[in-house]
Scaffold this active site. Structure first.
Site, PDB file in Angstrom:
ATOM      1  N   ARG A  47       0.874  -1.294   0.124  1.00  0.00           N
ATOM      2  CA  ARG A  47       0.017   0.130  -0.165  1.00  0.00           C
ATOM      3  C   ARG A  47       0.946   1.337  -0.236  1.00  0.00           C
ATOM      4  O   ARG A  47       0.386   2.301  -0.080  1.00  0.00           O
ATOM      5  CB  ARG A  47      -0.980  -0.207   1.180  1.00  0.00           C
ATOM      6  CG  ARG A  47      -1.826   0.913   1.401  1.00  0.00           C
ATOM      7  CD  ARG A  47      -3.071   0.759   1.923  1.00  0.00           C
ATOM      8  NE  ARG A  47      -3.012   0.081   3.368  1.00  0.00           N
ATOM      9  CZ  ARG A  47      -2.319   0.499   4.267  1.00  0.00           C
ATOM     10  NH1 ARG A  47      -1.977   1.903   4.520  1.00  0.00           N
ATOM     11  NH2 ARG A  47      -2.205  -0.188   5.327  1.00  0.00           N
ATOM     12  N   TYR A 103     -17.193  17.184 -14.803  1.00  0.00           N
ATOM     13  CA  TYR A 103     -17.408  16.149 -14.470  1.00  0.00           C
ATOM     14  C   TYR A 103     -18.341  15.671 -13.258  1.00  0.00           C
ATOM     15  O   TYR A 103     -18.086  16.589 -12.084  1.00  0.00           O
ATOM     16  CB  TYR A 103     -16.170  15.366 -14.101  1.00  0.00           C
ATOM     17  CG  TYR A 103     -16.314  13.840 -13.985  1.00  0.00           C
ATOM     18  CD1 TYR A 103     -16.757  12.835 -14.922  1.00  0.00           C
ATOM     19  CD2 TYR A 103     -15.967  13.185 -12.955  1.00  0.00           C
ATOM     20  CE1 TYR A 103     -17.173  11.567 -14.789  1.00  0.00           C
ATOM     21  CE2 TYR A 103     -16.063  11.926 -12.548  1.00  0.00           C
ATOM     22  CZ  TYR A 103     -16.789  11.099 -13.428  1.00  0.00           C
ATOM     23  OH  TYR A 103     -16.987   9.493 -13.493  1.00  0.00           O
ATOM     24  N   ASP A 172      -8.008  19.512 -14.006  1.00  0.00           N
ATOM     25  CA  ASP A 172      -8.239  18.091 -14.415  1.00  0.00           C
ATOM     26  C   ASP A 172      -8.108  17.930 -16.105  1.00  0.00           C
ATOM     27  O   ASP A 172      -8.701  18.672 -16.870  1.00  0.00           O
ATOM     28  CB  ASP A 172      -9.852  17.908 -14.211  1.00  0.00           C
ATOM     29  CG  ASP A 172     -10.372  16.414 -14.405  1.00  0.00           C
ATOM     30  OD1 ASP A 172      -9.731  15.812 -15.592  1.00  0.00           O
ATOM     31  OD2 ASP A 172     -11.036  15.812 -13.878  1.00  0.00           O
ATOM     32  N   LYS A 197      -9.262   7.165 -19.381  1.00  0.00           N
ATOM     33  CA  LYS A 197      -9.914   7.433 -20.553  1.00  0.00           C
ATOM     34  C   LYS A 197      -8.838   7.519 -21.694  1.00  0.00           C
ATOM     35  O   LYS A 197      -8.266   6.262 -21.857  1.00  0.00           O
ATOM     36  CB  LYS A 197     -10.458   8.946 -20.336  1.00  0.00           C
ATOM     37  CG  LYS A 197     -11.269   9.077 -18.996  1.00  0.00           C
ATOM     38  CD  LYS A 197     -12.752   8.464 -19.270  1.00  0.00           C
ATOM     39  CE  LYS A 197     -13.547   8.266 -17.762  1.00  0.00           C
ATOM     40  NZ  LYS A 197     -13.748   9.754 -17.256  1.00  0.00           N
TER      41      LYS A 197
HETATM   42  C1  LIG Z   1     -13.983   9.913 -15.784  1.00  0.00           C
HETATM   43  C2  LIG Z   1     -13.366  11.460 -15.119  1.00  0.00           C
HETATM   44  C3  LIG Z   1     -13.076  11.479 -13.962  1.00  0.00           C
HETATM   45  C4  LIG Z   1     -13.059  10.321 -13.146  1.00  0.00           C
HETATM   46  O1  LIG Z   1     -12.053   9.321 -13.203  1.00  0.00           O
HETATM   47  P1  LIG Z   1     -12.152   7.696 -12.913  1.00  0.00           P
HETATM   48  O2  LIG Z   1     -11.224   7.045 -13.485  1.00  0.00           O
HETATM   49  O3  LIG Z   1     -13.604   7.144 -13.416  1.00  0.00           O
HETATM   50  O4  LIG Z   1     -12.583   7.636 -11.493  1.00  0.00           O
HETATM   51  C5  LIG Z   1     -12.584  12.706 -13.467  1.00  0.00           C
HETATM   52  N1  LIG Z   1     -12.720  13.661 -14.486  1.00  0.00           N
HETATM   53  C6  LIG Z   1     -13.061  13.786 -15.425  1.00  0.00           C
HETATM   54  C7  LIG Z   1     -12.854  14.830 -16.443  1.00  0.00           C
HETATM   55  C8  LIG Z   1     -13.576  12.562 -16.032  1.00  0.00           C
HETATM   56  O5  LIG Z   1     -13.859  12.319 -17.656  1.00  0.00           O
END
Ligand SMILES: *Cc1c(COP(=O)(O)O)cnc(C)c1O
Length: 380
Positions: A47, A103, A172, A197
């Protein structure tokens, strides 16, 4: 400095060693041999750290901050990464400025912060309120381009205003990927992303990361990961690292096809409000072109109503009806089905994959024709 493609294929690899693989396999270990003082040990318990994470973290730091030292910390998901920044940098009594159009998971997390005595100021991406909300704030959270509306804000300008007021800035960077945008160079303190993504791009792993140049802040984020245990499995870390080698070819090709798709959709009478930062007529294009290096694979648009949108999604053959984005196979969804996003019932978010542009456009046009004709027949 080397180019993006060169950096992507080598990022985070150990120096070449005879008879060893270029990218070492995943280290599956809950604990490591640990003689003596744990404080000096590079790896102790699964961890706290893992060599497969370390290699991926070096790669991500090199991509997000080429030419200037930075530290990356990987997480089990994008939300794990987002939470680590919000919960380590913000305290009771502080104010955070968050996008009202970003998001939905991030907005949900910000609402949880309110339960801990934090004031949350939601503002629309790219609106004048974003800068106006900075006075007295502790942290500005930016999502540019925003998901799903694809609005863009001036990161450099906001980061300068924030710095002048002692406000931290986190961006982000999920949609752009580090090859599309480098928030730290634009003045942000943190670049945070979901690697689920476009970064990993194959729709088969979840992960997230935080990159920052300040070693103390990186340590706070790492300490949070250790406390809450939002850790990435070694297999997922290895798969993500393996995917980085194709990041440049994927994002280049997906952005080029997304632009062709956006142009084709904009010519259709049933389609309104086509958005893609690379589209020359897009309201965000001039700003996007100034701060982005690639425009991403997401195209959003609006169909006449909910039923039309459902018929369209059902008729597509090459585009899966699924959430998420950035993968090698195209997906699209009616975003209003989730609730939580400020979008109309016919709003579609499409993610353009690696199919041939002509095939995708033909599929989209056929599905639009089919959805329109079925509507006309139903009306008789
Ligand atoms: C999908 C997404 C997240 C969250 O990511 P996860 O891997 O699903 O936890 C955060 N910000 C944006 C812009 C996203 O598209």
């Amino acid at each position: 400095m080397t180019g993006d493609g060169t950096r992507a294929v080598r990022a985070g690899l150990p120096p070449a060693k005879d008879y060893e693989p270029a990218l070492p396999g995943p280290a599956f270990a809950a604990h490591f041999h640990l003689p003596g003082d744990p404080a000096v040990a590079p790896y102790r318990y699964g961890r706290d750290g893992n060599p497969t994470w370390t290699a991926l973290e070096e790669a991500l730091a090199a991509l997000e901050s080429p030419g200037e030292a930075a530290e990356a910390v990987v997480f089990a998901s994008g939300m794990g990464a987002t939470a680590s920044v919000l919960f380590t940098q913000v305290r009771a009594g502080d104010t955070v400025v968050v996008p009202s159009d970003g998001y939905h998971g991030t907005s949900g997390l910000a609402r949880r912060l309110e339960g801990f005595g934090v004031t949350v100021r939601p503002v629309a991406t790219g609106s004048p309120e974003q800068a106006a909300a900075l006075d007295g704030a502790r942290l500005l959270w930016i999502e540019s381009p925003s998901n799903p509306g694809l609005d863009v804000c001036d990161i450099r300008d906001l980061a300068e205003r924030a710095r002048a007021r002692g406000v931290l800035v986190a961006v982000d960077n999920t949609l752009a990927t580090p090859l599309g945008q480098r928030p730290l160079e634009l003045g942000a303190d943190f670049s945070v992303a979901s690697g689920t993504k476009a970064l990993s791009g194959h729709g088969d792993v979840l992960l997230g990361y935080v990159v920052c140049r300040d070693a103390e802040r990186a340590e706070e984020v790492r300490g949070w990961r250790q406390s809450v245990g939002a850790i990435l499995g070694p297999m997922e870390a290895w798969l993500a690292h393996r995917s980085l080698a194709t990041l440049q070819v994927r994002v280049d090709r997906q952005a080029a096809t997304a632009l062709a798709v956006a142009e084709a959709l904009a010519r259709r009478p049933e389609v309104t409000g086509v958005r893609h930062p690379g589209l020359p007529g897009d309201p965000a294009h001039v700003l996007a072109a100034r701060q982005m290096r690639r425009f991403g694979c997401v195209v959003s648009f609006t169909l006449p109503d909910r039923d039309f949108a459902e018929r369209f999604l059902c008729a597509l053959r090459l585009v899966d009806d699924a959430t998420s984005f950035g993968g090698v196979r195209s997906t699209a969804e009616r975003r209003a089905r989730w609730g939580g996003d400020a979008v109309s019932e016919g709003f579609i978010r499409m993610s353009v994959g690696l199919e041939d542009a002509e095939d995708l456009i033909a599929d989209l046009e056929r599905a639009l024709d089919g959805a329109r004709e079925a509507g006309e027949n139903a009306r008789g």
